[in-house]
Enzyme design. Sequence first.
Site, mmCIF file in Angstrom:
data_model
loop_
_atom_site.group_PDB
_atom_site.id
_atom_site.type_symbol
_atom_site.label_atom_id
_atom_site.label_comp_id
_atom_site.label_asym_id
_atom_site.label_seq_id
_atom_site.Cartn_x
_atom_site.Cartn_y
_atom_site.Cartn_z
ATOM 1 N N SER A 175 0.838 -1.194 0.000
ATOM 2 C CA SER A 175 0.000 0.000 0.000
ATOM 3 C C SER A 175 0.878 1.251 0.000
ATOM 4 C CB SER A 175 -0.971 -0.038 1.186
ATOM 5 O OG SER A 175 -2.004 0.904 1.027
ATOM 6 N N GLU A 282 -9.535 -5.611 -3.429
ATOM 7 C CA GLU A 282 -9.033 -4.408 -2.752
ATOM 8 C C GLU A 282 -10.191 -3.540 -2.259
ATOM 9 O OE1 GLU A 282 -5.842 -3.784 -2.293
ATOM 10 O OE2 GLU A 282 -4.698 -4.737 -3.896
ATOM 11 N N HIS A 322 -7.713 -5.676 0.563
ATOM 12 C CA HIS A 322 -6.463 -4.968 0.813
ATOM 13 C C HIS A 322 -5.859 -5.469 2.125
ATOM 14 C CE1 HIS A 322 -3.939 -1.496 -0.103
ATOM 15 N NE2 HIS A 322 -4.057 -1.046 1.133
#
Length: 377
Positions: A175, A282, A322
Amino acid sequence: MDVNTTGGPVRGTTTGTVTAFRGIPYATAKRFQPPSPHPRWTETKDASNPGPAAPQLRSRLAHVMGEHEANWAEDGCLNLNVWTTGVDAGKPVLFWIHGGGFSSGSGGWDWYDGGLLAANHDIVVVTINYRLGPFGYLGADNLGAQDQQAALEWVHENIAAFGGDPGQITVGGQSAGAYSSLYLAIDPATKPLIRRIVLESGPWGLPPMDPDVAERTAKAFFEHVDRDAPAEQILQATTTLPGNAPGAPAFYPVLGGPGYPKAWPDADLSDLDVLIGFTKDEAAAFPGLQGMFEASVRTIAEASATAFTYRFDRTGPLGAPHCVELPYLFGTFDAFAASPMLDPDKPRTTDFGDAVAQFTRTGDPGWPKAPEFRYFV
């Protein structure tokens, strides 16, 4: 085990074949000032416990990853952690940058314990802390990016003492950590220190902040709080700012500031060796923003010298959101026991971590090069 560093001697804690050195200061900094070398110490420093995290509020990803006590402090937060199986050889190095939207997280948390990767693959693993939120990314100075640069330079100077090869440093992250890793690799100041990069779920659809927007944001921020206010008040003032673009944190790297000379689409990626990918869902963490993480993966891969791409499909109660690959990378399933994203009945395999470690060692994770994808199911 004791190791001499440029800052002074440190003593780690050995478990099995791995010695961990936690909370080593790599720099120091006054508020809103660039990092500088940490004053040297002469007595052996106990490096058995993580150092403090950077100041932060509750993570906006707690609903996916689970809660984690931050244990933060403004002073002393510029520290890093090293895991090694010995100092007798030049081992490849994985330099890991945690995610958290440039506003939360810590490389010292048990989520990112590098012991299993070091033990299973005879690599040196490094995780770092860097300043976050308004302390790291207020205005155009990109202090958090400067911290990351200082940590990488410290590792380049010191990692041989821990058994690492300074010419074999793979920089990686997830990320915001992936975003940071790519920019470290294209910034002329740090590019020569990096051999390979690992990019997990980077928000590639988010360009660096426009400097005019950053200036306006900083001005508005200091209308709500004084520069010298307690850290808690400065953090709380971030909640009063108007929102940025959808999915964007209040503070993140600024184009043209240190570490961000140009946006990645305008940079030459042709000499980078890259492992890059995303998770299938995600958007379970960021509704409507799947494209921010997925859309540019092929573009970055096609622009790189050698690239390997993957999609992480291993699902749990939230699908494959995510961050879901992190316990499979580090093998830290027990640390994620309270995480809503993991299915406790899924096999605790470390195949993803094995691939990242193999890429760190050889430049090949064990599957065909892009454009072919490896699917982790």
